[in-house]
Write an enzyme that holds these catalytic residues in place. Structure first.
Site, PDB file in Angstrom:
ATOM      1  N   ARG A  15       0.869  -1.262  -0.109  1.00 42.71           N
ATOM      2  CA  ARG A  15       0.139  -0.157  -0.124  1.00 42.71           C
ATOM      3  C   ARG A  15       1.046   1.266   0.045  1.00 42.71           C
ATOM      4  NH1 ARG A  15      -1.889  -0.150   6.233  1.00 42.71           N
ATOM      5  NH2 ARG A  15       0.168  -0.785   6.845  1.00 42.71           N
ATOM      6  N   ASP A 238      10.249  -3.680   7.663  1.00 48.03           N
ATOM      7  CA  ASP A 238       9.203  -3.262   8.053  1.00 48.03           C
ATOM      8  C   ASP A 238       9.078  -3.365   9.764  1.00 48.03           C
ATOM      9  OD1 ASP A 238       8.979  -5.998   8.032  1.00 48.03           O
ATOM     10  OD2 ASP A 238       7.137  -6.064   6.623  1.00 48.03           O
ATOM     11  N   THR A 239       9.615  -4.478  10.324  1.00 50.11           N
ATOM     12  CA  THR A 239       9.609  -4.468  11.713  1.00 50.11           C
ATOM     13  C   THR A 239      10.366  -3.443  12.511  1.00 50.11           C
ATOM     14  OG1 THR A 239       9.383  -7.044  11.459  1.00 50.11           O
ATOM     15  CG2 THR A 239       9.940  -5.941  13.535  1.00 50.11           C
ATOM     16  N   ASN A 296      10.360 -14.636  16.382  1.00 54.21           N
ATOM     17  CA  ASN A 296       9.003 -14.920  15.605  1.00 54.21           C
ATOM     18  C   ASN A 296       8.065 -15.978  16.373  1.00 54.21           C
ATOM     19  OD1 ASN A 296       9.843 -12.815  13.765  1.00 54.21           O
ATOM     20  ND2 ASN A 296      10.817 -14.209  12.501  1.00 54.21           N
ATOM     21  N   GLU A 304      -6.567 -15.983  11.231  1.00 53.98           N
ATOM     22  CA  GLU A 304      -7.115 -15.940   9.853  1.00 53.98           C
ATOM     23  C   GLU A 304      -7.394 -17.210   8.947  1.00 53.98           C
ATOM     24  OE1 GLU A 304      -3.408 -13.775   8.772  1.00 53.98           O
ATOM     25  OE2 GLU A 304      -4.044 -12.056   9.967  1.00 53.98           O
ATOM     26  N   GLY A 406      -1.765  -4.362  13.581  1.00 59.95           N
ATOM     27  CA  GLY A 406      -3.174  -4.501  13.498  1.00 59.95           C
ATOM     28  C   GLY A 406      -3.588  -5.326  14.698  1.00 59.95           C
TER      29      GLY A 406
END
Length: 488
Positions: A15, A238-239, A296, A304, A406
């Site tokens: 995005r 991104d982390t 992780n 999901e 999120g």
């Protein structure tokens, strides 16, 4: 009013976010979002990087036709994947996707027996796929482009190159390769050469916040608001971008919560001890020459997958509404170890969770709300277990957890995390990766004086939420049961 654009690339979507800052308040809005997945080409899965590039250019040009001039653009992505460039600077092939089978067997053949020895230098674990595995797989399968390559650019650096024509290798994304000397913050040439890889393609690293260069003329043509736009190498992993929005609270563990729960601490040095290796913790780069000591943990991906299965069966169930319903219903005692082998592969996840509970002698969840409770109980208890592992490695207790991403919107998980761990839980920005990307650009532009201000400014866009622990006796008992499950 200062304006920048953030491009946030995930493994299933990407995005473009618009960010403005007036010296006091940050405002963010999503301009476009695209679904994507690797494309099968001649037996291997690749990212269609040029399609991605063209879609991003279209959105950026359209956005720049309105409003203020765009002063900067930044790219952040997941780790591992990369492009190889030849002598002429052209991309030799679309980047291989980390889920391709090119890396199958590389851990067992080349990393498993020397993982502890490598850990002292790289501070990384090798059980899951990294850049090192993909490159070694390419070498073993005789990929000609590896012989022709003169430069390697990880995905955000590759996108910056496609937009500017200038090459950089940003520090935080490079640490996901498992090919760095984590103490010296540079490529581990000895390791690279020992794997039979060409060391000359690995160029010097740059810091987060480095200006890469201006946009190519074909991107800016006819758009005055892009004439002076620069591309900034943000915290390109991104982390790292997400964690940049987390305040530096004492004895606090962050959680970047989504499909995965990336959990750890920010520290001033790498931890490469036997204990850190035993607990499968990885050291990754954070802006300002800092480190993230992380593990992780399989997170909300399990839910999901449950929702996907229920949809196939004709049920319209969504996680936010299900979490609210589960919170109102009577507590359910069962739990799973989310990292158990039972849950490694997708499909039929509700059934797998039920079978796990049946096999381990627990009450079997039947309704969607009971299944959600079972997953969240296990995830919250794993957070507690990881807190204890962090204390063993660092000598410091964890008294607070700070959740971004999120998953911070799942209030049931947040309260269970507080109750299970006995820690205060604070929840920050739900779009933390994009927020960190944007804030790093404003820092590089001189609009923000210090990275320490990032968390405060991010809070001007989305307010923090706080959860206090309770029901300690119940959760202490559950934790004893959970530890036994993990040992099975």
């Amino acid at each position: 009013m200062s304006r920048v654009l953030a491009v946030d690339i995930g493994a299933s979507s990407y995005r473009v976010m618009d960010g403005t800052y007036d010296g006091r308040r940050l405002d963010m809005k999503e301009l476009a979002r695209f679904r994507h997945s690797p494309v099968l080409i001649q037996g291997h899965y690749h990212w269609d990087i040029h399609k991605m590039q063209n879609e991003l250019i279209r959105v950026i040009r359209e956005a720049a036709e309105q409003g203020d001039a765009v002063r900067s653009i930044g790219f952040d992505t997941f780790g591992t994947d990369f492009g190889l460039l030849g002598e002429d600077g052209n991309l030799l092939d679309d980047p291989l996707a980390y889920r391709d089978d090119i890396s199958d067997g590389m851990y067992e053949a080349y990393f498993k027996n020397c993982e502890e020895a490598l850990y002292g230098s790289t501070g990384a674990t090798y059980r899951t796929t990294g850049t090192a595995h993909v490159l070694k797989g390419m070498a073993e399968h005789g990929f000609e482009i590896l012989k022709e390559a003169r430069h390697i650019l990880l995905l955000p650096d590759l996108l910056a190159y496609l937009f500017t024509g200038k090459m950089v290798n940003e520090y935080t994304i490079a640490t996901t390769s498992r090919l760095l000397d984590i103490h010296k913050c540079r490529w581990d040439v000895k390791l690279i050469e020992s794997l039979g890889l060409p060391a000359h393609i690995f160029k010097p690293l740059c810091d987060s916040g480095t200006v890469v260069g201006g946009l190519k003329s074909e991107i800016t043509e006819g758009i005055p608001n892009l004439k002076d736009t620069q591309v900034t190498a943000v915290a390109c992993h991104d982390t790292a971008s997400a964690v940049a929005t987390v305040p530096g609270l004492k004895d606090c563990s962050f959680i970047s919560s989504g499909s995965w729960s990336v959990k750890g601490i920010v520290c001033d040095r790498a931890y490469t001890t036997e204990a850190a290796c035993r607990y499968k913790m990885s050291n990754e780069g954070q802006p300002g020459k800092k480190y993230r000591l992380i593990r992780n943990i399989t997170g909300l991906w399990l839910l999901e997958e449950c929702v996907r299965q229920w949809k196939q069966e004709g049920y319209d169930i969504r996680i936010p509404e299900l979490a609210k319903a589960a919170q109102k219903q009577e507590d359910f005692p069962s739990m799973i170890c989310t990292d158990a082998p039972d849950f490694e592969k997708p499909s039929h996840m509700p059934e797998k969770i039920q079978n796990y509970c049946r096999r381990t002698g627990q009450a079997v969840p039947v309704t969607p709300a009971e299944i959600m409770r079972t997953v969240i109980n296990g995830l919250a208890l794993e957070y507690r277990r990881h807190n204890e592992e962090l204390r063993c490695v660092t000598g410091r207790p964890v008294t607070c957890m700070y959740i971004v991403g999120g998953g911070r919107n799942n209030r049931l998980l947040n309260q269970c995390a507080a109750d299970a761990s006995g820690c205060t839980v604070l929840c920050g920005h739900p779009e933390a990766a994009s927020a960190g990307n944007i804030l790093m650009q404003f820092y590089a532009l001189g609009d923000i004086a210090s990275m320490e201000e990032f968390s405060y400014i991010a809070g001007s866009d989305v307010a923090e939420e706080r959860y206090e622990p309770g029901q300690s006796e119940k959760w202490d008992g559950r934790y004893k049961e959970y530890v036994q499950l993990v040992r099975q």
